[in-house]
Design an enzyme around this catalytic site. Structure first.
Site, short mmCIF file in Angstrom:
data_model
loop_
_atom_site.label_atom_id
_atom_site.label_comp_id
_atom_site.label_asym_id
_atom_site.label_seq_id
_atom_site.Cartn_x
_atom_site.Cartn_y
_atom_site.Cartn_z
N GLN A 251 18.64 -29.00 31.03
CA GLN A 251 19.88 -28.73 31.75
C GLN A 251 19.64 -28.94 33.25
OE1 GLN A 251 21.53 -24.74 31.41
NE2 GLN A 251 23.59 -25.48 31.69
N PRO B 133 11.05 -22.87 35.80
CA PRO B 133 11.89 -22.75 37.01
C PRO B 133 13.10 -21.82 36.93
CG PRO B 133 12.23 -24.88 35.94
CD PRO B 133 11.12 -24.21 35.21
N TYR B 134 13.45 -21.36 35.73
CA TYR B 134 14.62 -20.48 35.60
C TYR B 134 14.23 -19.13 35.02
CZ TYR B 134 17.31 -24.55 36.77
OH TYR B 134 17.81 -25.62 37.45
N MET C 172 16.65 -19.86 29.64
CA MET C 172 17.39 -21.06 29.24
C MET C 172 17.74 -20.92 27.76
SD MET C 172 18.72 -23.95 30.02
CE MET C 172 19.71 -24.76 28.77
N GLU C 173 19.04 -21.11 27.49
CA GLU C 173 19.60 -20.80 26.17
C GLU C 173 19.36 -21.87 25.12
OE1 GLU C 173 21.11 -21.53 29.04
OE2 GLU C 173 23.03 -22.55 28.76
N ASP D 147 21.37 -30.20 40.36
CA ASP D 147 20.37 -29.19 40.75
C ASP D 147 20.66 -28.64 42.14
OD1 ASP D 147 18.85 -29.33 38.39
OD2 ASP D 147 17.83 -31.13 39.11
N ARG E 125 9.67 -19.49 39.49
CA ARG E 125 11.09 -19.32 39.21
C ARG E 125 11.86 -19.60 40.50
NH1 ARG E 125 13.51 -13.64 36.86
NH2 ARG E 125 15.72 -14.21 36.80
N LYS F 28 14.72 -19.00 41.68
CA LYS F 28 15.41 -17.87 42.30
C LYS F 28 14.50 -17.10 43.26
CE LYS F 28 17.27 -13.38 40.86
NZ LYS F 28 17.55 -12.51 39.70
N1 BES Z 1 21.67 -22.03 31.53
C1 BES Z 1 21.15 -21.20 32.56
C2 BES Z 1 20.01 -21.82 33.31
C3 BES Z 1 20.33 -23.16 33.94
C4 BES Z 1 21.57 -23.44 34.48
C5 BES Z 1 19.36 -24.13 33.99
C6 BES Z 1 21.83 -24.68 35.05
C7 BES Z 1 19.61 -25.36 34.55
C8 BES Z 1 20.85 -25.64 35.08
C9 BES Z 1 20.71 -19.84 32.02
O1 BES Z 1 21.50 -19.34 31.00
C10 BES Z 1 20.84 -18.85 33.13
O2 BES Z 1 21.93 -18.64 33.58
N2 BES Z 1 19.73 -18.26 33.54
C11 BES Z 1 19.73 -17.23 34.54
C12 BES Z 1 19.57 -15.90 33.84
C13 BES Z 1 20.33 -14.77 34.43
C14 BES Z 1 21.77 -15.06 34.77
C15 BES Z 1 20.23 -13.55 33.57
C16 BES Z 1 18.56 -17.48 35.47
O3 BES Z 1 17.78 -18.40 35.22
O4 BES Z 1 18.43 -16.80 36.47
ZN ZN Z 2 23.42 -18.77 31.75
#
Ligand code: BES
Ligand code: ZN
Length: 606
Positions: free
Chosen positions: A131, A261-262, A265-266, A370, A558, A560
């Site tokens: 993603q 990096p996240y 991921m679902e 991104d 990560r 974030k």
């Molecule tokens: N699908 C996202 C991660 C993502 C989004 C990856 C767009 C690449 C592009 C995932 O479900 C998500 O939202 N992760 C969050 C978790 C949090 C909201 C609990 C994260 O990574 O911080």
């Molecule tokens: Zn999400």
């Protein structure tokens, strides 16, 4: 020589639709490539196949077998070639396109780790993150969320390693062509978009945590992970009671190495999570509730294009917080709403209040997804859904709509316009209320959401009070702070307290030193606490915190955490060069997307 898959972008295509993808991978750690063979079963939607895959993206492909009409060598799938070969195609016909290729070592979907970068130190490791638009660097395909297909895969890996994918396990066997290898097979019988294809290869072990769930990780983390995510089955049951049956069969969790990096991921059947959620007290397991919720919003009902990404994330945050309401309390949901609003404020401040990327529905023409990523689709999306909930009759009533929306669009894709039309249909008796909503302000205007929800502050009050005590304290008041101040807060409240401090002007250095003395925050392991604490310290220009901040920025990846930590040190002008130097020294170990984003953040050229 087998040519390399061109990682440049594929255009989204609509004149044909992939129905099934059959994948064969040979994972080569020494060369950092996946040797691949993919067969796409494609349904013709118009009388020509002219835009199957935009030409420039497939011109390095070695061997294309188009329904047994073989094109060998470097084949450019130009419109002319296709029209010539397949002038007789008719609407509804299915053709199989077989492509042999190799990924590039710099494929942005993949991170290849050396043994020293793993917990066990003995074996290499590979994981993917597709993603939003990286799948095209590991599979030549119609890499658009508007296209859904099933898939089957066979993955050959060194015998001592395990391969997993975002699918159900379909057995394994020794590789008949190489006795040092094993082949793992996977099947995904539920149609899904390409961005949900995922692969991991490593020295993985697993433990059962529920009737349809296991945790997977290197053996060093597996017990910790089993403890942390022990609430998985009860989250799944709660989600099913809210949103309908779970259709994906298995729900496993994979804990990745720290460079993932996240947060999560679902990936279907196998959620990927960062090890930074292993807090030891289950306090960060909300990530699992979030990824579980995507099993309905995102994976079953999917945004048709990335412009409608808020439909995925906003609804997922909404369901995630409904799970918190059911499993804990409405007060907790309200508390999370407050935290979310603050995240939205931070994103709007980051981008600038006039930046069109803060629109709920942004225009992504020529925008890198991104770079557009932020809390906006999550928290402006949630704020809109919560606002509608309040207008239309409360959580039960609004969740009824969300469930019905899921049933209607299940297995399909959806745009904001379609979502809104269905909202008006479902609440046809409340049209007067819906017509008063300023839709343009919510969806197509930059900046904060037009309506600020009034959340219950019961859980947040203690955080606000302690934050204000610190902000207002004079030197002579510092003696009044004691360890007991934070002992009264639970873990989410401690995080909220720090988040509030970060929104204020930097604290005087004396205050931050005193805070360390009484609360001992330097020794806190919880990543959400530590991340905010180190930012507070660097903002206050506490030099001792600089190495700690850079350590956290590089020991885990990560985005974030890593991006703001690098940025914070960079903004402390005395240490800008130090931030750049540390990044450059560690670049090789960073995930390709993280590295790319930090390059932009720190304005590094070349
Ligand atoms: N699908 C996202 C991660 C993502 C989004 C990856 C767009 C690449 C592009 C995932 O479900 C998500 O939202 N992760 C969050 C978790 C949090 C909201 C609990 C994260 O990574 O911080
Ligand atoms: Zn999400």
């Amino acid at each position: 020589m087998t040519p390399v898959l061109d990682p440049s972008s594929f255009s989204s295509v609509s004149k044909c639709a992939t129905k099934h993808l059959n994948l064969i991978y040979h994972v080569e750690f020494d060369r950092r490539v996946l040797k691949g063979k993919v067969a796409l079963t494609v349904e013709v939607l118009e009388d020509k196949l002219s835009s199957l895959c935009a030409t420039k993206h497939l011109n390095l492909i070695y061997h294309v077998d188009f329904d047994r009409h073989v094109l060998k060598g470097k084949v450019a799938l130009t419109v002319e070639v296709l029209e010539d070969k397949f002038s007789s195609l008719v609407h509804g016909q299915h053709v199989i396109v077989e492509i042999e290729y190799e990924t590039s070592p710099s494929a942005t979907a993949l991170q290849w780790l050396t043994p020293t970068q793993t917990a066990g130190k003995k074996h290499p490791y590979l994981f993917s993150q597709c993603q939003a638009t990286h799948c095209r660097t590991m599979i030549p395909c119609q890499d658009s969320p508007s296209v859904k297909h099933t898939y089957y895969a066979q993955v050959s890996v060194p015998r001592e390693l395990v391969a997993l994918m975002s699918a159900l396990h379909d057995g394994q066997e020794p590789d008949p062509s190489d006795s040092s290898r094993v082949i793992y097979r996977f099947r995904q019988p539920v149609p899904m978009p390409s961005y949900l294809i995922a692969i991991v290869v490593g020295a993985l072990e697993s433990r059962e945590i529920g009737p349809r769930s296991r945790v997977w990780s290197e053996k060093e983390y597996v017990d910790e992970a089993a403890f942390e995510f022990s609430e998985t089955e009860s989250m799944l049951k709660t989600a099913e009671s809210l949103a309908g049956p779970y259709v994906w069969g298995q729900y496993d969790v994979l804990v990745l190495p720290p460079s993932f990096p996240y947060g999560g991921m679902e990936n279907p059947c196998l959620t990927f999570v960062t090890p930074t959620v292993l807090a030891g007290d289950r306090s960060l397991a909300g990530v699992i509730a979030h990824e579980i919720s995507h099993s309905w919003t995102g994976n079953l009902v999917t945004n048709r294009t990335w412009e409608h990404f808020w439909l995925n994330e906003g609804h997922t945050v909404y369901i995630e917080r409904m799970i918190a309401r059911c499993m804990a309390s409405e007060q907790l949901r309200q508390f999370k709403g407050i935290g979310g609003w603050k995240e939205l404020q931070e994103s709007v401040k980051q981008f600038g209040a006039n930046n069109v990327l803060t629109n709920l529905v942004p225009n992504l023409h020529e925008v890198d997804t991104d770079e557009a990523f932020s809390s906006v689709p999550y928290e402006k999306g949630f704020a809109l859904l919560y606002h509608l909930e309040e207008l239309l009759g409360g959580p039960e009533v609004f969740m009824g709509f969300v469930k019905s929306y899921i049933q209607l669009f299940a297995y399909g894709t959806v745009t904001t316009e379609e979502w809104k039309n269905y909202l008006f249909t479902y609440f046809k008796d409340k049209m007067d209320i819906l017509n008063k909503v300023d839709w343009n302000a919510w969806m197509h205007t930059p900046g904060m959401a037009p309506v600020k929800p009034q959340y219950d502050t019961t859980m947040a009050d203690a955080c606000t009070a302690l934050c204000q005590r610190w902000v207002k304290a004079k030197e002579e008041d510092l003696a009044s702070f004691t360890e007991a101040d934070v002992k009264k807060l639970n873990s989410p409240q401690l995080i909220e307290f720090m988040a509030l401090l970060l929104q204020e002007e930097p604290l005087p250095l004396s205050h931050v030193k005193k805070m360390q003395e009484v609360y001992q925050l330097n020794s806190v392991k919880n990543a959400e606490v530590r991340f905010r604490w180190l930012r507070i310290c660097v903002k206050a220009h506490w030099e001792e915190a600089v190495p700690l901040a850079l350590k956290m920025a590089t020991e885990q990846g990560r985005m974030k955490f890593t991006r703001p930590l690098f940025k914070e040190v960079y903004n402390f002008s005395k240490y800008s060069d130090e931030a750049v130097k540390t990044f450059k020294e560690n670049r090789g170990a960073l995930h390709p997307v993280t590295a790319m984003m930090v390059v932009k953040d720190l304005k590094i050229n070349g």
